[in-house]
Design a protein around this motif. Sequence first.
Motif, short mmCIF file in Angstrom:
data_model
loop_
_atom_site.label_atom_id
_atom_site.label_comp_id
_atom_site.label_asym_id
_atom_site.label_seq_id
_atom_site.Cartn_x
_atom_site.Cartn_y
_atom_site.Cartn_z
N LEU A 207 0.86 -1.17 0.00
CA LEU A 207 0.00 0.00 0.00
C LEU A 207 0.91 1.23 0.00
CD1 LEU A 207 -2.83 1.22 0.07
CD2 LEU A 207 -2.69 1.19 2.57
N ALA A 208 1.14 1.76 -1.19
CA ALA A 208 2.01 2.92 -1.36
C ALA A 208 1.14 4.17 -1.37
CB ALA A 208 2.79 2.80 -2.66
N GLY A 209 1.07 4.85 -0.21
CA GLY A 209 0.15 5.97 -0.05
C GLY A 209 0.33 7.09 -1.06
N PRO A 210 1.54 7.65 -1.22
CA PRO A 210 1.73 8.71 -2.21
C PRO A 210 1.35 8.28 -3.62
CG PRO A 210 3.56 8.70 -0.68
CD PRO A 210 2.75 7.46 -0.39
N ALA A 211 1.69 7.05 -3.99
CA ALA A 211 1.35 6.55 -5.32
C ALA A 211 -0.16 6.40 -5.46
CB ALA A 211 2.04 5.21 -5.58
N ALA A 212 -0.81 5.96 -4.40
CA ALA A 212 -2.27 5.83 -4.44
C ALA A 212 -2.93 7.19 -4.62
CB ALA A 212 -2.76 5.14 -3.17
N MET A 213 -2.43 8.20 -3.92
CA MET A 213 -3.01 9.54 -4.06
C MET A 213 -2.70 10.14 -5.43
SD MET A 213 -4.79 10.07 -1.37
CE MET A 213 -5.16 8.30 -1.48
N TYR A 253 8.96 12.19 -5.52
CA TYR A 253 9.07 13.48 -4.83
C TYR A 253 8.08 13.55 -3.68
CZ TYR A 253 12.11 15.53 -8.39
OH TYR A 253 13.18 15.79 -9.21
N VAL A 254 6.85 13.10 -3.93
CA VAL A 254 5.84 13.14 -2.87
C VAL A 254 6.21 12.19 -1.74
CG1 VAL A 254 3.41 12.85 -2.31
CG2 VAL A 254 4.06 13.81 -4.52
N SER A 255 6.69 10.99 -2.09
CA SER A 255 7.04 10.03 -1.04
C SER A 255 8.24 10.51 -0.23
CB SER A 255 7.31 8.65 -1.65
OG SER A 255 8.47 8.65 -2.46
N GLU A 256 9.20 11.18 -0.89
CA GLU A 256 10.34 11.74 -0.16
C GLU A 256 9.89 12.87 0.75
OE1 GLU A 256 14.49 12.63 0.80
OE2 GLU A 256 13.25 10.87 0.37
N ARG A 319 -12.47 3.04 0.75
CA ARG A 319 -11.64 1.89 0.38
C ARG A 319 -10.19 2.11 0.81
NH1 ARG A 319 -11.69 -2.12 -3.62
NH2 ARG A 319 -13.95 -2.04 -3.39
N TYR A 320 -9.69 3.32 0.69
CA TYR A 320 -8.32 3.60 1.11
C TYR A 320 -8.15 3.39 2.60
CZ TYR A 320 -3.94 6.19 1.76
OH TYR A 320 -2.66 6.55 2.09
N LEU A 321 -9.10 3.87 3.40
CA LEU A 321 -9.02 3.67 4.85
C LEU A 321 -9.11 2.20 5.21
CD1 LEU A 321 -11.02 6.62 6.46
CD2 LEU A 321 -8.60 6.47 5.85
N ALA A 322 -9.93 1.44 4.46
CA ALA A 322 -10.02 0.00 4.70
C ALA A 322 -8.69 -0.68 4.41
CB ALA A 322 -11.13 -0.61 3.84
N CYS A 323 -7.98 -0.22 3.38
CA CYS A 323 -6.66 -0.76 3.07
C CYS A 323 -5.67 -0.45 4.18
CB CYS A 323 -6.17 -0.22 1.73
SG CYS A 323 -7.06 -0.81 0.29
N ILE A 324 -5.72 0.77 4.68
CA ILE A 324 -4.83 1.15 5.80
C ILE A 324 -5.09 0.27 7.01
CG2 ILE A 324 -4.30 2.97 7.46
CD1 ILE A 324 -4.75 5.01 5.24
#
Length: 359
Positions: A207-213, A253-256, A319-324
């Motif tokens: 679950l790559a948060g920055p990539a998901a956003m 860049y966002v993940s950094e 769905r994102y919160l369920a993944c978290i």
Amino acid sequence: MDSFTIFIDPDFPVEDVETIANRLTSLNCLASGFIPPPVGLLDIAALMYAERCDEIETTLIVDRNLASRMAQLAREGAPRKWDRTTEIAVKLMAFAQAMNLDIEPGLAFHELAHRDGNASAQAELSWFRAADRGAAVKWIDVALGRATKVDLGPVAEPETHDLAKPLMRWRRNYIVALKIAEPALIGGKAVNSMLALFDWMIDDFILAGPAAMYAARYFGPLANKGRMMKSMRSNDRERAIAGAKNAAWDITYVSEFCRRTRSGEESGRQYIFASGDQALIDVASIITCGPEADEDGPSLLERLCEWWPGREGRVIHDRYLACIERVGNGRNRGTDLTGDPIGEMILQGEGWLRSWPGK
């Protein structure tokens, strides 16, 4: 109410710096990794208070386009053209030098080395160091149009970093960018593409948060998709590959920015990300969105609904919160994999993109 007094050097160009700060704010080119004060993110007194009273240093993270424009001005002595990106780069450097803010360009030169090789990136990094030496008045004069040429001194000594060395974070984000390309080319209902990406992250990846956003911004109905995933339908499939790589750098860049923001409190630093790419600023800005809206900003749900008006924004949010939650309950995908699964996934994704039948 508590009050405080900050003494400023009489020679400090307050009006010039305020003018530059106001223009940078209006350009909407900054994402804050902290809740900015009510007086504004670039307020002079607030930044001085953070440095002198709270002992918090502020660092700017810049993308490649901004870092390259800063280096170009030092190398050539004048901007090649005065477009939005150049204006942001020049005004940002002027503000940073006037306010004694650090600029972190490291990832920008990793990106350049990845594209043009280590020697080219090292040469440009040396000119960036020359630009960042400390010549606030000169930068302010260019930023405000009082000068069209500037001498920032000789090039700095070259550094020895291996900037072309592959970054694991970028490789993971590249896999996601390649995965985003599939539904982007196949078509179908955008919200289903987004939900399928969540399922793939949980079932087969991370679950790559920055990539998901980034994907949420990209698949949203209001996105300028061609700028976020460039050349996907080009007859030259290597251009499509280059577009996916570029998206992976944007995500990185966002993940950094997220990584440094999370560690900032312990190190006494706060971070601001800067880019001329509006979509990238939108994605970076979402990291400070909490579960509930407050006077400091919108909630995650509200921000997603700006990208996805109507019911679909809530569907993606839930769905994102369920993944978290699933990750928090001990999901540990990939610990038993052998070989080079990252490399294999990259080859698979590149193979699909190169052989896309619609080319």
